[in-house]
Design a protein around this motif. Structure first.
Motif, mmCIF file in Angstrom:
data_model
loop_
_atom_site.group_PDB
_atom_site.id
_atom_site.type_symbol
_atom_site.label_atom_id
_atom_site.label_comp_id
_atom_site.label_asym_id
_atom_site.label_seq_id
_atom_site.Cartn_x
_atom_site.Cartn_y
_atom_site.Cartn_z
ATOM 1 N N ILE A 10 -47.536 61.784 -17.682
ATOM 2 C CA ILE A 10 -46.471 62.168 -16.757
ATOM 3 C C ILE A 10 -46.948 63.185 -15.727
ATOM 4 N N ALA A 11 -48.139 63.744 -15.937
ATOM 5 C CA ALA A 11 -48.690 64.722 -14.992
ATOM 6 C C ALA A 11 -49.668 64.098 -14.014
ATOM 7 N N SER A 12 -49.742 62.782 -13.970
ATOM 8 C CA SER A 12 -50.725 62.114 -13.107
ATOM 9 C C SER A 12 -50.463 62.362 -11.631
ATOM 10 N N ALA A 13 -49.193 62.544 -11.261
ATOM 11 C CA ALA A 13 -48.854 62.749 -9.851
ATOM 12 C C ALA A 13 -48.898 64.215 -9.445
ATOM 13 N N ILE A 14 -49.230 65.110 -10.379
ATOM 14 C CA ILE A 14 -49.285 66.543 -10.094
ATOM 15 C C ILE A 14 -50.728 66.927 -9.773
ATOM 16 N N PRO A 15 -50.976 67.748 -8.780
ATOM 17 C CA PRO A 15 -52.349 68.191 -8.507
ATOM 18 C C PRO A 15 -52.977 68.846 -9.732
ATOM 19 N N GLY A 16 -54.150 68.369 -10.085
ATOM 20 C CA GLY A 16 -54.805 68.836 -11.290
ATOM 21 C C GLY A 16 -54.465 68.042 -12.521
ATOM 22 N N ASN A 17 -53.478 67.167 -12.434
ATOM 23 C CA ASN A 17 -53.051 66.309 -13.545
ATOM 24 C C ASN A 17 -52.678 67.114 -14.793
ATOM 25 N N MET A 18 -52.032 68.264 -14.597
ATOM 26 C CA MET A 18 -51.627 69.102 -15.718
ATOM 27 C C MET A 18 -50.205 69.607 -15.509
ATOM 28 N N LEU A 19 -49.417 69.570 -16.595
ATOM 29 C CA LEU A 19 -48.024 70.015 -16.547
ATOM 30 C C LEU A 19 -47.754 70.921 -17.744
ATOM 31 N N PRO A 20 -47.507 72.225 -17.538
ATOM 32 C CA PRO A 20 -47.219 73.121 -18.664
ATOM 33 C C PRO A 20 -45.906 72.747 -19.339
ATOM 34 N N ILE A 21 -45.849 72.957 -20.644
ATOM 35 C CA ILE A 21 -44.647 72.584 -21.382
ATOM 36 C C ILE A 21 -43.455 73.445 -20.996
#
Length: 236
Positions: A10-21
């Motif tokens: 789900i973080a693929s579209a975010i820069p860096g491919n990372m999403l904090p919980i």
């Protein structure tokens, strides 16, 4: 503050491919804080995380099956996946908190479902080590009876497998690396035993038979070449 990070998925579209919980668990707190103009402290967070005992930094297994040589058997170490667990504590602290808790955990559950379905992984940060490319294996309630509230503590179990090709190559033994790369073996391998002795005798007998056959064929050819010529008289 955010020991669990969604990577890819789900973080693929975010820069860096990372999403904090915390972008999911603290979404309601951040929204209310922005609307009320209040500063959000760590004490008001919906969930708090801490690592549980039992995390592994190294997990090796000694190979006990037969090997080609004793030297290889003495150094046969198989690298196993690492494991780490966290506990998420999320009690209700205010009036109407049960509704907010249900909405937040439902949103978290849906996010995890989609993330796993997309092949996403997790980064788990602990005070001693940062586990990357982890897979979530279990998320369960471990609340005790000390509190009147139910479902306040949730255990997250992660496993760090040999996910990448580079990690898999590192786990290969020296012999397997030679076989994979096609490295030539120096010297002539020496074998011993009853089967080897019988094989050598059979091999010598076969060579003798082939040599005798070659000599016999050579003698026949020589005799045919040295036969005296026969003159056929023409009929008048």
């Amino acid at each position: 503050m955010s020991p669990i990070i969604f990577t890819n998925g789900i973080a693929s579209a975010i820069p860096g491919n990372m999403l904090p919980i915390i972008s999911i668990t603290e979404a309601a707190n951040f929204t209310l804080g922005l609307l009320n103009g209040a500063d959000q402290s760590l004490d008001t967070f919906f969930a708090h995380f801490r690592p549980l005992p039992g995390a592994t930094l190294q997990n090796n297994q000694v190979g006990k099956y037969p090997f080609a040589s004793q030297e290889t058997a003495a150094n046969a170490v198989i690298t196993q996946p690492l494991s780490v667990s966290l506990v998420m504590t999320c009690p209700v602290r205010a009036v109407g908190g049960y509704t907010s808790k249900s909405v937040t955990l439902t949103a978290l559950k849906k996010a995890i479902d989609i993330h796993v379905a997309l092949g996403g992984t997790f980064i788990v940060a602990t005070p001693s080590y940062i586990y990357q490319n982890c897979i979530l294996t279990n998320l369960r309630d471990i609340s005790s009876g000390e509190s009147k509230q139910a479902q306040t503590d949730w255990q997250w179990d992660f496993e760090q497998p040999l996910l990448s090709l580079q990690d898999a190559q590192k786990s290969q033994s020296a012999l397997m690396q030679k076989i994979s790369s096609g490295t030539a073996i120096d010297g002539t391998p020496s074998w011993s035993g009853l089967a080897t002795s019988v094989g050598s005798q059979v091999s010598g007998l076969a060579s003798s038979v082939v040599q005798n056959a070659q000599n016999l064929v050579g003698s026949a050819i020589t005799s045919a070449v040295s036969l005296p010529s026969v003159t056929v008289n023409q009929i008048p």
